[in-house]
Design a protein around this motif. Structure first.
Motif, short mmCIF file in Angstrom:
data_model
loop_
_atom_site.label_atom_id
_atom_site.label_comp_id
_atom_site.label_asym_id
_atom_site.label_seq_id
_atom_site.Cartn_x
_atom_site.Cartn_y
_atom_site.Cartn_z
N VAL A 149 70.01 54.73 -84.30
CA VAL A 149 69.90 54.22 -85.66
C VAL A 149 70.85 53.04 -85.76
O VAL A 149 71.58 52.76 -84.82
CB VAL A 149 70.24 55.29 -86.73
CG1 VAL A 149 69.18 56.36 -86.81
CG2 VAL A 149 71.61 55.90 -86.47
N TYR A 150 70.85 52.38 -86.90
CA TYR A 150 71.72 51.22 -87.09
C TYR A 150 72.69 51.54 -88.21
O TYR A 150 72.34 51.50 -89.39
CB TYR A 150 70.88 49.99 -87.43
CG TYR A 150 71.63 48.69 -87.32
CD1 TYR A 150 71.64 47.97 -86.12
CD2 TYR A 150 72.32 48.15 -88.40
CE1 TYR A 150 72.32 46.76 -86.00
CE2 TYR A 150 73.01 46.95 -88.31
CZ TYR A 150 73.00 46.26 -87.10
OH TYR A 150 73.68 45.07 -87.00
N PRO A 151 73.95 51.89 -87.87
CA PRO A 151 74.93 52.22 -88.92
C PRO A 151 75.56 50.95 -89.50
O PRO A 151 75.82 49.98 -88.78
CB PRO A 151 75.97 53.05 -88.16
CG PRO A 151 75.90 52.55 -86.76
CD PRO A 151 74.49 52.09 -86.51
N VAL A 152 75.79 50.99 -90.79
CA VAL A 152 76.53 49.92 -91.47
C VAL A 152 77.52 50.57 -92.42
O VAL A 152 77.39 51.75 -92.79
CB VAL A 152 75.60 48.97 -92.25
CG1 VAL A 152 74.73 48.18 -91.30
CG2 VAL A 152 74.74 49.73 -93.26
N LYS A 153 78.52 49.79 -92.83
CA LYS A 153 79.51 50.24 -93.82
C LYS A 153 79.35 49.35 -95.04
O LYS A 153 79.37 48.12 -94.92
CB LYS A 153 80.92 50.13 -93.23
CG LYS A 153 81.14 51.08 -92.05
CD LYS A 153 82.43 50.78 -91.32
CE LYS A 153 82.26 49.62 -90.37
NZ LYS A 153 83.47 49.38 -89.54
N VAL B 207 79.61 54.76 -95.02
CA VAL B 207 78.67 54.71 -93.90
C VAL B 207 77.25 55.05 -94.35
O VAL B 207 77.03 56.04 -95.06
CB VAL B 207 79.10 55.67 -92.77
CG1 VAL B 207 78.06 55.70 -91.65
CG2 VAL B 207 80.46 55.27 -92.23
N VAL B 208 76.29 54.22 -93.92
CA VAL B 208 74.86 54.45 -94.14
C VAL B 208 74.14 54.08 -92.85
O VAL B 208 74.56 53.17 -92.13
CB VAL B 208 74.31 53.58 -95.29
CG1 VAL B 208 72.81 53.85 -95.49
CG2 VAL B 208 75.05 53.82 -96.58
N GLU C 172 79.60 45.66 -93.85
CA GLU C 172 80.35 45.45 -92.61
C GLU C 172 79.60 46.11 -91.48
O GLU C 172 79.21 47.29 -91.57
CB GLU C 172 81.75 46.05 -92.74
CG GLU C 172 82.63 45.86 -91.51
CD GLU C 172 83.97 46.56 -91.66
OE1 GLU C 172 84.73 46.57 -90.66
OE2 GLU C 172 84.27 47.09 -92.76
N GLN C 173 79.37 45.37 -90.40
CA GLN C 173 78.70 45.93 -89.25
C GLN C 173 79.69 46.73 -88.39
O GLN C 173 80.90 46.54 -88.47
CB GLN C 173 78.04 44.81 -88.44
CG GLN C 173 76.87 44.18 -89.19
CD GLN C 173 76.36 42.91 -88.54
OE1 GLN C 173 77.14 42.02 -88.21
NE2 GLN C 173 75.06 42.82 -88.34
N VAL C 174 79.15 47.63 -87.59
CA VAL C 174 79.96 48.51 -86.77
C VAL C 174 80.29 47.83 -85.45
O VAL C 174 79.41 47.28 -84.77
CB VAL C 174 79.23 49.84 -86.52
CG1 VAL C 174 80.01 50.73 -85.54
CG2 VAL C 174 79.02 50.57 -87.85
N LEU D 48 83.82 64.10 -77.26
CA LEU D 48 83.63 62.88 -78.04
C LEU D 48 82.14 62.59 -78.18
O LEU D 48 81.31 63.15 -77.45
CB LEU D 48 84.35 61.70 -77.39
CG LEU D 48 83.98 61.35 -75.95
CD1 LEU D 48 82.78 60.42 -75.89
CD2 LEU D 48 85.16 60.73 -75.24
N VAL D 49 81.82 61.72 -79.12
CA VAL D 49 80.43 61.39 -79.42
C VAL D 49 80.25 59.88 -79.32
O VAL D 49 81.08 59.12 -79.82
CB VAL D 49 80.04 61.86 -80.84
CG1 VAL D 49 78.61 61.46 -81.16
CG2 VAL D 49 80.23 63.36 -80.97
N HIS D 50 79.16 59.48 -78.70
CA HIS D 50 78.75 58.06 -78.72
C HIS D 50 77.85 57.91 -79.95
O HIS D 50 76.62 57.97 -79.85
CB HIS D 50 78.03 57.70 -77.43
CG HIS D 50 78.84 57.93 -76.19
ND1 HIS D 50 79.94 57.15 -75.87
CD2 HIS D 50 78.73 58.86 -75.20
CE1 HIS D 50 80.45 57.57 -74.72
NE2 HIS D 50 79.74 58.61 -74.30
N TRP D 51 78.50 57.74 -81.11
CA TRP D 51 77.78 57.84 -82.38
C TRP D 51 76.72 56.74 -82.51
O TRP D 51 77.00 55.57 -82.29
CB TRP D 51 78.76 57.79 -83.55
CG TRP D 51 78.10 58.01 -84.87
CD1 TRP D 51 77.92 57.10 -85.88
CD2 TRP D 51 77.50 59.23 -85.33
NE1 TRP D 51 77.26 57.68 -86.93
CE2 TRP D 51 76.98 58.98 -86.62
CE3 TRP D 51 77.34 60.50 -84.77
CZ2 TRP D 51 76.32 59.97 -87.36
CZ3 TRP D 51 76.69 61.48 -85.51
CH2 TRP D 51 76.20 61.21 -86.78
N ALA D 52 75.51 57.14 -82.89
CA ALA D 52 74.36 56.25 -83.07
C ALA D 52 73.94 55.58 -81.77
O ALA D 52 73.15 54.65 -81.78
CB ALA D 52 74.62 55.21 -84.15
N GLY D 53 74.48 56.06 -80.65
CA GLY D 53 74.19 55.44 -79.36
C GLY D 53 75.11 54.29 -79.01
O GLY D 53 74.84 53.55 -78.07
#
Length: 377
Positions: free
Chosen positions: A300-304, A352-353, A286-288, A133-138
């Protein structure tokens, strides 16, 4: 000038001095600096069972080899199945293929962008040997829920899955106040060029026990015990391995940067808190989500977002760097035979961006990013 999404963090002049010392020592391969770096990372994590490697990709393959070839006298498990997330950089999943293991996709939770733990629970079978598994974007996965899923799978199928956490983006992240790498799983960190803590190229694998650690340290260097006295032709390799060890130059860079990384991490977190507040009610964004017990590293800071092309275009016009970072891994032709329906990923992938959140952002940069996004696209 474009506000970058990534920037190399280098503690100068300490890193230059460290590299010069390594060059002058005449020892460039794995040596005392690499071992000091290994000990320092173990002390920082609170886990002494740490093995330094030349990249996190090597670390993942090394970890998987312990599942694939568990011990010197046991053959490779050719039927082993590894459950993986497709929303990650390819470096997470290709070590599964490199080890000759069967890759099986688990869906993505649209709220967190991490592995869907409900889908994981459905997909554990008697053939499952590992979960990557991945802790995506931390942003840490809910490790409490994960443990419950793995426990239930063991109770149902009689096989305990090894959990391998890809912490490549998560240096400094914690769950329930404890660093990733101290929750009973194998955890792999990356110290690549654009990571918060960098060696230029490197990584570590943190193990939950001393036996796995011992075998990994041998396997990272061809299966040879570097600390035992040996003469040419008079040593035995009982458990073959790889050339995955960390060199002295990269270790010197890592040691210098380790001394400065805490201040950088704190800046990432304060910048993320600003974005959390400023972007909370933006139409079309939308925030993650993240678990209450998690304290992310915010690599990084992911958003939808709705209308992703329009969002990307507007931020580029405003001089703000963005990226999709990775293509969904299940779309690659080399894994076409592993394709399965992934409705969660389908629902979110094209939204996702990732936007900047790093230590290099000034207060003016942060205000510009939030003002630009709040103005719409």
């Amino acid at each position: 000038m474009m506000i970058p999404l990534f920037k190399v963090a280098m503690n100068l002049p300490d890193a230059l001095d460290g590299v010069a010392g390594a060059l002058g020592s005449g020892q460039l391969e794995h040596g005392p600096r690499a071992e000091e770096f290994e000990r320092s990372i173990g002390a920082r994590l609170g886990n002494p069972f740490v093995t330094a490697v030349n990249s996190a990709t090597s670390g993942l393959q090394l970890a998987l080899s312990l599942v694939h070839r568990p011990g010197d006298s046991r053959p490779a498990d050719r039927d082993a199945e590894v459950l993986c997330t497709p929303l990650t950089f390819e470096a997470t999943n290709w070590p599964v293929l490199a080890e000759g293991l069967r890759l099986r996709w688990v869906d993505v939770d649209p709220a967190t962008l991490n592995m869907d733990l409900d889908d994981l629970a459905r997909k554990i079978t008697p053939a499952t040997r590992a979960i990557v598994l991945v802790h995506w974007a931390g942003y840490p996965v809910d490790l409490d829920r994960l443990r419950a899923v793995v426990d239930a799978g063991e109770a149902e199928h009689g096989v305990r899955c090894v959990v391998i956490e890809d912490c490549a983006q998560a240096w400094g992240a914690t769950f329930r106040g404890r660093p990733l790498g101290t929750h009973g799983n194998i955890s792999v960190y990356s110290f690549g060029a654009i990571k918060l803590l960098t060696c230029g190229s490197g990584g570590v694998v943190a193990f939950p026990d001393g036996e796995a650690h011992r075998r990994a340290k041998s396997r990272r260097y061809f299966g040879i015990n570097r600390h035992s006295e040996r003469r040419l032709g008079e040593y035995d390799v009982a458990d073959w391995g790889y050339r995955f060890h960390l060199n002295e130059l990269c270790a010197a860079v890592g040691l210098a940067n380790l001394a400065a990384v805490d201040d950088l991490l704190e800046r990432h977190r304060s910048n993320a808190a600003h974005l959390d507040k400023e972007l909370a009610d933006v139409p079309g964004l939308e925030q993650v989500a993240r678990p209450d017990a998690a304290d992310p590293s915010f690599w990084v800071y992911p958003v939808k977002v709705d209308d992703r092309p329009g969002f990307l275009r507007r931020l580029a016009e405003a001089g703000i760097g963005t990226s999709l970072i990775a293509r969904r891994n299940d779309a690659h032709s080399c894994v076409a035979d592993a394709g399965v329906p992934l409705p969660g990923l389908d629902s979110v992938h094209d939204r996702v961006v990732h936007i900047p959140v790093g230590w290099w952002l000034s207060d003016e940069d942060l205000a510009h990013i939030s003002t630009t996004i709040r103005a719409g696209w």
